[in-house]
Design a protein around this motif. Structure first.
Motif: not given
Length: 423
Positions: A224-235
């Motif tokens: 995950g990249h939780p601190k982005l303006v639009t967070p994104v999580f690759f599962r």
């Protein structure tokens, strides 16, 4: 404050064991430490040109989905067991008692003392009372009397352990009564004898994994990249661990590389688990690493490496999403290398004759916690060495391991720590 660009320092890695292949659990995830990863799905484009449509390129078609990559992890006291379970399957876990010893080179003198977790015990020449032991005619007889006195003591600290004297020694053996890591805090000292350490050691939970299991678990892994303006999580669902490799050197922390094969990747705007469990990090150091042959330290080793692989078969079937059906383990293999200072004797006879040797690669902590990989049957090639200057000459052995009928396995991984279970 949210960021417009992703940074590795902000990335997260969470994983959870799946009950069914490719089905993500809803809870029970762990946050895991990692150094880098390139685990990601890919779907290449292919060409199949038709004639009669001119010289310009036509639309490509989409190929099969692959979701594979590596994760570089620290070899640490607790988190490593999570990855080993994925690599080998469930371990056999037993609680181990802490132990230590006090060795007497000669018969104690009046006034000499030993100290057991703060309780002072004194040797006397006259009639003993309280926390005292009467000196006997020989050191062996004195230690026997000490054993009897300590085991009969009602002192709250002394009675936490059981005491004995190993045959043909003048040594007091001490074993903490309760199995587990608690006994590692029990202190020992002596005014005129040698102690095995400032505390008892080796207490904890011993986890043992063996290669060659028919079934190994699958996991859902989220990067995950939780601190982005639009967070994104690759599962990544249906993630199976194919191989583990690490190198041994003379300094620095110990790290390893895991090769993973997943069924497919899904993208989400929120994390799968906002409050995952985690392991307290404590990294193994190359400075406390070892390579042993037949249980004894191998002299002159300057470096080494070990790779274990499940050699997964990617099961491809006709399905509309283009993903694999499964990743099944085939034959297990282990190989590695050792660089040693060439002396004309070390390992040369075994390499020339083709006789297998038993090797161990591992790392330790002062209180007895350890990670080690045991290979009971290793074959060595005849080494190539070169003289390239006035300095020392090294020989390199690129070895391969094989199944051992007596041990019933090819590779056995041991981890002694304070984690109760990895199941």
């Amino acid at each position: 404050m949210p960021k417009v660009r992703a940074y590795g320092a902000d990335a997260t890695l969470k994983a959870c064991r799946e009950a069914a292949y490719g089905v993500a659990p809803l809870s029970g995830y762990r946050s895991l430490d990692f150094k880098s990863t390139d685990l990601s799905s890919a779907q290449p484009l292919g060409d199949d040109p038709l004639l009669g449509r001119g010289r310009n390129a036509q639309d490509p078609y989409r190929g099969l989905i692959t979701d594979e990559g590596q994760i570089e992890i620290p070899l640490d006291l607790r988190g490593t067991g999570f990855w080993l379970t994925g690599l080998f399957g469930d371990p056999v876990t037993t609680a181990v008692k802490a132990s230590g010893s006090i060795a007497f080179a000669a018969n104690p003198s009046a006034g000499d003392t030993i100290t057991l977790n703060g309780t002072v015990w004194t040797f006397v020449s006259g009639i003993p009372s309280g926390n005292e032991t009467q000196i006997q005619a020989t050191a062996t007889q004195t230690v026997d009397q000490l054993v009897a006195d300590l085991n009969a003591s009602a002192d709250a600290e002394v009675s936490k352990c059981t005491y004995s004297r190993p045959a043909s020694t003048q040594t007091l053996a001490i074993e903490f009564d309760i199995a587990g890591p608690t006994g590692n805090g029990f202190t020992i000292a002596a005014s005129a004898a040698s102690v095995s350490g400032s505390t008892l050691t080796g207490g904890g939970h011993a986890h043992v994994w063996e290669s060659g299991a028919d079934d190994i678990p699958s996991y859902t892994v989220e990067i995950g990249h939780p601190k982005l303006v639009t967070p994104v999580f690759f599962r990544h669902l249906g993630t199976v661990m194919e191989s583990l490799a690490f190198e041994m050197g003379q300094e620095g922390p110990a790290n390893a590389r895991l090769q993973l094969v997943a069924q497919g990747e899904e993208r989400y705007a929120a994390t799968v688990d906002a409050a995952p469990d985690s392991y307290a990090l404590r990294r193994f150091s190359q400075g406390r690493g070892f390579i042993r042959r037949g249980g004894s330290a191998l002299a002159g080793v300057t470096g080494g490496s070990l790779t274990f692989s499940n050699n997964l078969e990617r099961v491809r079937v006709i399905r509309e999403d283009g993903k694999i059906e499964a990743a099944d383990p085939t034959f297990a293999s282990a190989q590695g290398a050792m660089s040693v200072r060439f002396d004309g004797a070390t390992l040369v006879a075994e390499a020339t004759d083709g006789d297998p040797v038993a090797l161990e690669y591992g790392f330790t902590f002062p209180e007895g916690y350890a990670l080690r990989f045991e290979l009971p049957r290793v074959f060595l090639p005849k080494p190539k060495y070169a003289v390239s200057g006035p300095g020392g000459v090294e020989a390199s052995f690129d070895w391969r391991a094989a199944f051992d009928d007596t041990e019933g396995t090819m590779l056995r991984a041991h981890l002694l720590n304070d984690v109760t279970s990895y199941v």
